[in-house]
Design a protein around this motif. Structure first.
Motif, mmCIF file in Angstrom:
data_model
loop_
_atom_site.group_PDB
_atom_site.id
_atom_site.type_symbol
_atom_site.label_atom_id
_atom_site.label_comp_id
_atom_site.label_asym_id
_atom_site.label_seq_id
_atom_site.Cartn_x
_atom_site.Cartn_y
_atom_site.Cartn_z
ATOM 1 N N ALA A 224 0.833 -1.205 0.000
ATOM 2 C CA ALA A 224 0.000 0.000 0.000
ATOM 3 C C ALA A 224 0.864 1.250 0.000
ATOM 4 O O ALA A 224 0.548 2.239 -0.683
ATOM 5 N N ALA A 225 1.949 1.232 0.743
ATOM 6 C CA ALA A 225 2.852 2.388 0.780
ATOM 7 C C ALA A 225 3.440 2.651 -0.600
ATOM 8 O O ALA A 225 3.568 3.807 -1.033
ATOM 9 N N ARG A 226 3.803 1.572 -1.322
ATOM 10 C CA ARG A 226 4.346 1.744 -2.678
ATOM 11 C C ARG A 226 3.280 2.279 -3.630
ATOM 12 O O ARG A 226 3.547 3.169 -4.448
ATOM 13 N N ALA A 227 2.064 1.757 -3.518
ATOM 14 C CA ALA A 227 0.973 2.235 -4.380
ATOM 15 C C ALA A 227 0.631 3.687 -4.072
ATOM 16 O O ALA A 227 0.323 4.467 -4.979
ATOM 17 N N PHE A 228 0.698 4.051 -2.805
ATOM 18 C CA PHE A 228 0.429 5.437 -2.408
ATOM 19 C C PHE A 228 1.492 6.359 -2.992
ATOM 20 O O PHE A 228 1.172 7.418 -3.560
ATOM 21 N N ALA A 229 2.760 5.970 -2.856
ATOM 22 C CA ALA A 229 3.847 6.800 -3.366
ATOM 23 C C ALA A 229 3.752 6.982 -4.881
ATOM 24 O O ALA A 229 4.133 8.035 -5.421
ATOM 25 N N ALA A 230 3.241 5.970 -5.592
ATOM 26 C CA ALA A 230 3.122 6.056 -7.049
ATOM 27 C C ALA A 230 2.103 7.106 -7.486
ATOM 28 O O ALA A 230 2.108 7.520 -8.653
ATOM 29 N N ARG A 231 1.259 7.565 -6.574
ATOM 30 C CA ARG A 231 0.247 8.575 -6.896
ATOM 31 C C ARG A 231 0.752 9.996 -6.679
ATOM 32 O O ARG A 231 0.013 10.955 -6.887
ATOM 33 N N ALA A 232 2.011 10.159 -6.278
ATOM 34 C CA ALA A 232 2.538 11.479 -5.931
ATOM 35 C C ALA A 232 2.601 12.398 -7.154
ATOM 36 O O ALA A 232 2.835 11.953 -8.289
ATOM 37 N N ASP A 233 2.420 13.680 -6.917
ATOM 38 C CA ASP A 233 2.540 14.673 -7.974
ATOM 39 C C ASP A 233 4.019 15.055 -8.146
ATOM 40 O O ASP A 233 4.908 14.472 -7.524
ATOM 41 N N VAL A 234 4.284 16.065 -8.982
ATOM 42 C CA VAL A 234 5.670 16.448 -9.268
ATOM 43 C C VAL A 234 6.380 16.979 -8.027
ATOM 44 O O VAL A 234 7.620 16.972 -7.955
ATOM 45 N N ALA A 235 5.606 17.439 -7.047
ATOM 46 C CA ALA A 235 6.198 17.930 -5.806
ATOM 47 C C ALA A 235 6.399 16.817 -4.786
ATOM 48 O O ALA A 235 6.850 17.073 -3.662
ATOM 49 N N GLY A 236 6.048 15.580 -5.174
ATOM 50 C CA GLY A 236 6.219 14.462 -4.265
ATOM 51 C C GLY A 236 5.117 14.318 -3.242
ATOM 52 O O GLY A 236 5.292 13.620 -2.240
ATOM 53 N N ARG A 237 3.976 14.947 -3.483
ATOM 54 C CA ARG A 237 2.864 14.902 -2.538
ATOM 55 C C ARG A 237 1.684 14.154 -3.149
ATOM 56 O O ARG A 237 1.402 14.260 -4.349
ATOM 57 N N VAL A 238 0.997 13.406 -2.326
ATOM 58 C CA VAL A 238 -0.239 12.742 -2.730
ATOM 59 C C VAL A 238 -1.395 13.541 -2.139
ATOM 60 O O VAL A 238 -1.435 13.801 -0.929
ATOM 61 N N ARG A 239 -2.338 13.938 -2.980
ATOM 62 C CA ARG A 239 -3.474 14.730 -2.524
ATOM 63 C C ARG A 239 -4.550 13.797 -1.969
ATOM 64 O O ARG A 239 -4.990 12.861 -2.637
ATOM 65 N N GLU A 240 -4.931 14.053 -0.742
ATOM 66 C CA GLU A 240 -6.005 13.293 -0.111
ATOM 67 C C GLU A 240 -7.145 14.244 0.222
ATOM 68 O O GLU A 240 -6.915 15.431 0.502
#
Length: 280
Positions: A224-240
Motif C-alpha cells: 500500500a505504501a508503494r501504491a500510495f507513493a506512485a500517486r505522488a505529484d511532481v512535488a512528491g505529494r499525494v493529494r487526499e
C-alpha cells in the motif's frame, strides 16, 4: 436495535489513545468547528444551554452567556473536558435540556445514527438548533485506492462506510428535524507518504473500529505504501480529500415557517416561463 457495525470498546480505546496528542492532528475537526461557527454566526438568537456532542478535547468555544455541557464516548476526552462519557446513540440527557446541540467529527462512527439524531432532537427544546459535521462520502479516495491495489481479493473491510450529503439530509428528516439543511465542503491535504496519513488518522481517532476488522499484514502495508507513493505529484505529494458533511436542523415549533401547501400556487410554472421576455 440495529446490529452494531462499530466495535464500541475499540472506539473508546482509540479515542483514549488519541487524547494525549490530539492537538497535533485536529485539523479536520478544526475545519468542522470553523464551519459550525460560521453557521452559528448567521443565527440572530442567543443560546443558554449547549450540548457539545462528541467533544474531543473540549475545543468548541462557549458562546458569550452560554453554558456548554460536554459529552464524549472516550473516557479521557470526557474527563479532560469536564464532561460525561456516553455514546451518541445512548445519551443520558433529559428531553428538552438544551437549546442548541453541536457535534463535530463523531457521527460517522455511530452504530445507530438515526437513533442518535433522534436523541439529539429530543434533547432540544422547541425551536432548538442542531449543528453537526462529520467526514462523509467521497473522503479518503487515495487511501481507498491504494488499499484495494495492495490487498488480494477479496479485500478486507479497512475503511468505514460513509454517508453522502443526500442521505444525511434524509436522516435529518427521518429524525424529526424541521427546516433541515445538509451541505458539503471539501478539505484537500497533501501527504509525502502513507505513514503520515495513517499517523494523522490514528491521532484524530479515525482508524478502523469496524467489528469485523482484520489485522493489516506487513506485506500488505508495504504494498500500500508503494501504491500510495506512485500517486505522488511532481512535488512528491499525494493529494487526499476529506469531504465534510454539515447538518443543520431545528427542533419543531409552532413559530417556524411552514412550506406552502401542495397545489396552493396561483400561477403555473408553464405560465411563468411563457411570460418571460425572449433573449435577443
Amino acid at each position: 436495535m440495529p446490529p452494531d457495525i462499530f466495535d464500541r470498546g475499540a472506539r473508546r480505546r482509540r479515542r483514549d489513545r488519541a487524547a494525549p496528542d490530539y492537538a497535533a492532528h485536529d485539523f479536520v475537526r478544526t475545519a468542522m468547528l470553523d464551519g459550525i461557527a460560521d453557521r452559528l454566526a448567521t443565527v440572530t438568537r442567543s443560546f443558554e444551554a449547549i450540548l457539545d456532542l462528541g467533544c474531543f478535547d473540549g475545543s468548541f468555544p462557549a458562546p458569550p452567556g452560554a453554558r456548554v455541557a460536554r459529552c464524549d464516548s472516550g473516557f479521557a476526552f470526557a474527563r479532560g473536558s469536564g464532561g460525561v462519557q456516553a455514546d451518541e446513540d445512548c445519551l443520558p440527557f433529559a428531553d428538552g435540556a438544551f437549546d442548541c446541540v453541536v457535534s463535530a467529527g463523531v457521527l460517522d462512527q455511530v452504530n445507530d445514527l438515526p437513533g442518535a439524531l433522534t436523541l439529539a432532537r429530543r434533547a432540544l427544546r422547541p425551536d432548538g438548533l442542531f449543528l453537526a459535521a462529520f467526514v462523509g462520502g467521497g473522503s479518503l479516495p487515495a487511501l481507498r485506492a491504494t488499499l484495494r491495489a495492495a490487498e488480494p481479493e477479496p479485500p478486507a473491510a479497512r475503511l468505514h462506510p460513509q454517508i453522502d450529503v443526500r442521505s444525511a439530509g434524509d436522516l435529518l428528516v427521518r429524525a424529526g428535524f424541521a427546516l433541515p439543511v445538509a451541505d458539503v465542503e471539501t478539505l484537500d491535504v497533501g501527504y509525502g507518504d502513507l505513514g503520515r496519513l495513517l499517523s494523522d488518522l490514528r491521532g484524530m481517532a479515525a482508524t478502523n473500529v469496524l467489528r469485523n476488522r482484520a489485522p493489516l499484514a506487513s506485506a500488505t502495508l508495504a504494498a500500500a505504501a508503494r501504491a500510495f507513493a506512485a500517486r505522488a505529484d511532481v512535488a512528491g505529494r499525494v493529494r487526499e480529500r476529506f469531504d465534510i458533511v454539515f447538518l443543520t436542523g431545528w427542533a419543531p415549533d409552532a413559530s417556524q415557517p411552514l412550506p406552502a401547501r401542495r397545489g396552493s400556487a396561483t400561477t403555473s410554472l408553464a405560465d411563468a416561463l411563457r411570460s418571460r421576455p425572449s433573449a435577443d
